[in-house]
Design a protein around this motif. Structure first.
Motif, PDB file in Angstrom:
ATOM      1  N   ALA A  11       0.864  -1.043   0.062  1.00 22.87           N
ATOM      2  CA  ALA A  11      -0.188  -0.024  -0.088  1.00 22.87           C
ATOM      3  C   ALA A  11       0.845   1.263  -0.107  1.00 22.87           C
ATOM      4  N   GLN A  12       1.974   1.277   0.867  1.00 20.61           N
ATOM      5  CA  GLN A  12       2.792   2.667   0.849  1.00 20.61           C
ATOM      6  C   GLN A  12       3.464   2.576  -0.435  1.00 20.61           C
ATOM      7  N   GLN A  13       4.023   1.760  -1.081  1.00 17.13           N
ATOM      8  CA  GLN A  13       4.706   1.981  -2.481  1.00 17.13           C
ATOM      9  C   GLN A  13       3.483   2.437  -3.384  1.00 17.13           C
ATOM     10  N   GLU A  14       2.228   2.001  -3.404  1.00 21.04           N
ATOM     11  CA  GLU A  14       1.418   2.515  -4.690  1.00 21.04           C
ATOM     12  C   GLU A  14       0.791   3.990  -4.128  1.00 21.04           C
ATOM     13  N   ILE A  15       0.996   4.105  -2.879  1.00 18.07           N
ATOM     14  CA  ILE A  15       0.437   5.699  -2.389  1.00 18.07           C
ATOM     15  C   ILE A  15       1.610   6.532  -2.841  1.00 18.07           C
ATOM     16  N   GLY A  16       2.734   6.348  -2.753  1.00 15.02           N
ATOM     17  CA  GLY A  16       3.935   7.257  -3.070  1.00 15.02           C
ATOM     18  C   GLY A  16       3.832   7.480  -4.718  1.00 15.02           C
ATOM     19  N   ALA A  17       3.652   6.323  -5.431  1.00 14.20           N
ATOM     20  CA  ALA A  17       3.832   6.323  -6.720  1.00 14.20           C
ATOM     21  C   ALA A  17       2.548   7.170  -7.309  1.00 14.20           C
ATOM     22  N   GLU A  18       1.442   7.034  -6.727  1.00 17.32           N
ATOM     23  CA  GLU A  18       0.147   7.817  -6.928  1.00 17.32           C
ATOM     24  C   GLU A  18       0.398   9.371  -6.785  1.00 17.32           C
ATOM     25  N   ARG A  38      19.734   6.958  -1.448  1.00 18.75           N
ATOM     26  CA  ARG A  38      18.965   8.063  -1.766  1.00 18.75           C
ATOM     27  C   ARG A  38      17.605   8.135  -0.973  1.00 18.75           C
ATOM     28  N   PRO A  39      17.214   9.104  -0.717  1.00 22.57           N
ATOM     29  CA  PRO A  39      16.037   8.979   0.078  1.00 22.57           C
ATOM     30  C   PRO A  39      14.481   8.827  -1.226  1.00 22.57           C
ATOM     31  N   ALA A  40      13.789   7.872  -0.677  1.00 15.78           N
ATOM     32  CA  ALA A  40      12.666   7.597  -1.801  1.00 15.78           C
ATOM     33  C   ALA A  40      11.444   8.155  -1.064  1.00 15.78           C
ATOM     34  N   PRO A  41      10.801   9.191  -1.474  1.00 22.45           N
ATOM     35  CA  PRO A  41       9.591   9.919  -0.954  1.00 22.45           C
ATOM     36  C   PRO A  41       8.338   9.043  -1.544  1.00 22.45           C
ATOM     37  N   LYS A  42       8.054   8.085  -0.549  1.00 18.13           N
ATOM     38  CA  LYS A  42       6.913   7.232  -0.759  1.00 18.13           C
ATOM     39  C   LYS A  42       5.725   7.759   0.309  1.00 18.13           C
ATOM     40  N   LEU A  43       5.110   7.051   1.005  1.00 16.05           N
ATOM     41  CA  LEU A  43       4.020   7.571   1.917  1.00 16.05           C
ATOM     42  C   LEU A  43       4.951   8.021   3.329  1.00 16.05           C
ATOM     43  N   THR A  44       6.147   7.376   3.423  1.00 21.13           N
ATOM     44  CA  THR A  44       6.984   8.073   4.393  1.00 21.13           C
ATOM     45  C   THR A  44       8.477   8.152   3.306  1.00 21.13           C
ATOM     46  N   LEU A  45       9.471   8.651   4.221  1.00 24.24           N
ATOM     47  CA  LEU A  45      10.657   9.135   3.620  1.00 24.24           C
ATOM     48  C   LEU A  45      11.485   7.802   3.737  1.00 24.24           C
ATOM     49  N   GLN A  46      11.991   6.795   3.005  1.00 23.55           N
ATOM     50  CA  GLN A  46      12.721   5.523   2.986  1.00 23.55           C
ATOM     51  C   GLN A  46      13.844   5.828   2.144  1.00 23.55           C
ATOM     52  N   PRO A  47      14.951   4.833   2.443  1.00 28.21           N
ATOM     53  CA  PRO A  47      16.255   4.625   1.569  1.00 28.21           C
ATOM     54  C   PRO A  47      15.349   4.117   0.207  1.00 28.21           C
ATOM     55  N   ASP A  48      15.998   4.243  -0.768  1.00 25.76           N
ATOM     56  CA  ASP A  48      15.659   3.968  -2.264  1.00 25.76           C
ATOM     57  C   ASP A  48      16.168   2.187  -2.332  1.00 25.76           C
ATOM     58  N   ARG A  49      16.990   1.774  -1.387  1.00 24.37           N
ATOM     59  CA  ARG A  49      17.519   0.463  -1.829  1.00 24.37           C
ATOM     60  C   ARG A  49      17.788  -0.297  -0.475  1.00 24.37           C
ATOM     61  N   GLU A  50      18.000  -1.540  -0.510  1.00 20.46           N
ATOM     62  CA  GLU A  50      18.622  -2.114   0.718  1.00 20.46           C
ATOM     63  C   GLU A  50      19.727  -1.613   1.517  1.00 20.46           C
ATOM     64  N   MET A  95     -11.563   5.835 -11.977  1.00 27.10           N
ATOM     65  CA  MET A  95     -11.000   5.056 -13.145  1.00 27.10           C
ATOM     66  C   MET A  95      -9.840   4.118 -12.677  1.00 27.10           C
ATOM     67  N   PRO A  96     -10.255   2.727 -12.893  1.00 29.22           N
ATOM     68  CA  PRO A  96      -9.378   1.827 -12.256  1.00 29.22           C
ATOM     69  C   PRO A  96      -8.068   1.808 -12.946  1.00 29.22           C
ATOM     70  N   THR A  97      -7.102   1.509 -12.033  1.00 24.93           N
ATOM     71  CA  THR A  97      -5.592   1.324 -12.486  1.00 24.93           C
ATOM     72  C   THR A  97      -4.959   0.215 -11.824  1.00 24.93           C
ATOM     73  N   PRO A  98      -3.800  -0.409 -12.360  1.00 19.16           N
ATOM     74  CA  PRO A  98      -3.140  -1.561 -11.783  1.00 19.16           C
ATOM     75  C   PRO A  98      -2.661  -1.309 -10.354  1.00 19.16           C
ATOM     76  N   GLY A  99      -2.264  -0.081 -10.226  1.00 20.01           N
ATOM     77  CA  GLY A  99      -1.680   0.415  -8.873  1.00 20.01           C
ATOM     78  C   GLY A  99      -2.748   0.495  -7.737  1.00 20.01           C
ATOM     79  N   ARG A 100      -4.045   0.945  -8.312  1.00 21.57           N
ATOM     80  CA  ARG A 100      -5.155   1.026  -7.240  1.00 21.57           C
ATOM     81  C   ARG A 100      -5.790  -0.293  -6.972  1.00 21.57           C
ATOM     82  N   ALA A 101      -5.687  -1.316  -7.933  1.00 24.00           N
ATOM     83  CA  ALA A 101      -6.052  -2.862  -7.807  1.00 24.00           C
ATOM     84  C   ALA A 101      -4.988  -3.325  -6.901  1.00 24.00           C
ATOM     85  N   ARG A 102      -3.878  -3.171  -6.722  1.00 20.61           N
ATOM     86  CA  ARG A 102      -2.862  -3.660  -5.753  1.00 20.61           C
ATOM     87  C   ARG A 102      -3.264  -3.345  -4.293  1.00 20.61           C
TER      88      ARG A 102
END
Length: 443
Positions: A166-173, A421-433, A185-192
């Protein structure tokens, strides 16, 4: 007001914002204190001065409506206290707030420490760990135990996996073209998101049913929400219970996990700060684990967390929609104007912080005999502010400080060099492991 980038027809500056949200907001800040721009076809104003940010936060209920943050966001949070407005918000806040008051946070502190000790017992000198996974698992267990009153790993895993999707898709939207699409409007992200939220709803409903069958008297947050009554004697409905528990879970898990990952990364890159931290832990705690009563004594540890949240605020953008008559900085805003502010941009502004890119906890806990740095009110606002300040702010601070104290008392965490790098999703997270090697401090 200062005009910002002109953008493209119909899209405005959405492509630039979507490509690099943090960089775009920082560039807006450098235009001036009140900057106009367009998000799609919507007129927006960006605020960077603390006084103006304060006006937005303090006037959140009287002069500004909540900004629509997308279908994915609403699907996850429902109409919880973070989203609700007006009388509905005031009622829900009055019902939820008692569950996270200092007295209640004190009761949860032993769970925070116990789960941190459990994590520490799984570490060993020389072991390689992935910090995001470790901190997320730890704070998930704390959230599930304090909110739902259960420590079953299956519960943690099911809810945690769904929340991550959910967090991944919120950041993308929020930062993509999905922000401009109509809600129907349906989208693959909203379906996920819907699929992930169905898992969360099923787990919450099951635990709520268990609590109702067992009766009151349990010490967890959910039990308190189930018996809370408003001024008319009415209680929260099952749907409202679901919305508030999900909101509390995000506040108690996602934000703290991200903050701890960034804290370890900054401590690893700043050995002098790490040395100051461990000196305080040795002085205050010696060879024992911390308790809630140690929180106020661990002033430098608190400063490490506050400085981490300055550089990497988990909530990276705050916005509202101006009502008729709203003003900021003495200027009247057209009704419907979307007003933005960004902890990321303001926290790193050299006007408010000396050497803003440096990790300096001493800003918040100056050594004896040195002058404290003057930081304007609302130059630091990782939990928002005003009447809608995050209800879980103290919970999050106490959890981060106690977890850091438990682990740093035993281990040094050497983060492997990488271009995080910081990835701005629902919260600010590192962009990788984030891989690290743990080194034991004491036998």
């Amino acid at each position: 007001m200062v005009p910002g980038p002109r953008g493209l027809p119909l899209l405005g500056s959405l492509p630039d914002f979507g490509k690099d949200p943090l960089g775009f907001l920082t560039r807006l800040r450098d235009h001036g204190s009140l900057v106009t721009w367009r998000f799609g076809g919507k007129l927006c104003v960006f605020l960077s001065e603390p006084d103006c940010v304060g006006e937005l936060l303090i006037g959140a209920e009287e002069h500004f409506d909540r900004a629509e943050l997308g279908v994915a966001f609403r699907t996850l949070l429902g109409n919880g206290v973070v989203v609700a407005e007006g009388a509905d918000w005031r009622r829900k806040r009055s019902l939820v707030q008692p569950s996270v008051r200092p007295k209640q946070v004190k009761a949860y502190a032993s769970t925070m420490v116990a789960e941190a000790v459990r994590a520490a017992d799984g570490w060993a000198d020389g072991r390689s760990i992935e910090l995001r996974r470790e901190m997320s698992a730890l704070t998930q267990r704390v959230a599930v135990r304090t909110i739902f009153g259960t420590g079953k790993d299956a519960d943690v895993d099911a809810i945690g996996r769904a929340m991550s999707v959910a967090q991944q898709e919120i950041g993308a939207e929020m930062s993509g073209l999905g922000a401009l699409l109509p809600s129907w409007m349906p989208t693959p992200g909203r379906a996920r998101v819907r699929k992930a939220v169905a898992v969360i709803d099923r787990e919450v409903a099951r635990v709520v049913a268990e609590h109702r069958n067992e009766g009151s008297g349990r010490p967890d947050l959910l039990s308190r929400l189930l018996v809370a009554q408003d001024e008319t004697g009415a209680r929260l409905t099952d749907e409202e219970i679901r919305d508030e528990t999900v909101t509390l879970y995000i506040g108690g898990h996602e934000t703290t996990a991200s903050a701890l990952v960034w804290a370890w990364t900054l401590l690893s890159a700043n050995p002098d700060v790490h040395a100051s931290l461990t000196r305080e832990l040795d002085r205050v705690l010696g060879d024992r684990e911390p308790g809630f009563e140690d929180y106020e004594k661990l002033t430098y540890t608190q400063a490490v967390v506050k400085e981490t949240l300055r550089l990497y605020p988990t909530i990276w953008v705050i916005s509202g929609v101006a009502r008729e008559g709203a003003t900021v900085g003495g200027r009247r805003l057209p009704a419907g104007t979307r007003v933005w502010s960004s902890p990321w941009a303001t926290h790193r502004d050299p006007r408010w912080f000396r050497d803003p890119e440096e990790f300096r906890p001493e800003r918040w806990a100056p050594p004896e005999g040195t002058e404290a740095e003057e930081i304007p009110e609302y130059a630091w606002f990782p939990f928002g502010g005003g009447p809608r300040v995050c209800l879980g702010a103290r919970f999050a601070m106490v959890e981060a400080v106690l977890v850091l104290a438990v682990l740093a008392r035993r281990f040094r965490v050497d983060v492997h060099p990488s271009q995080l790098r910081p990835a701005p999703k629902l919260t600010l997270q590192p962009d990788r492991e984030v891989w690290a090697t743990v080194r034991g401090r004491k036998g």
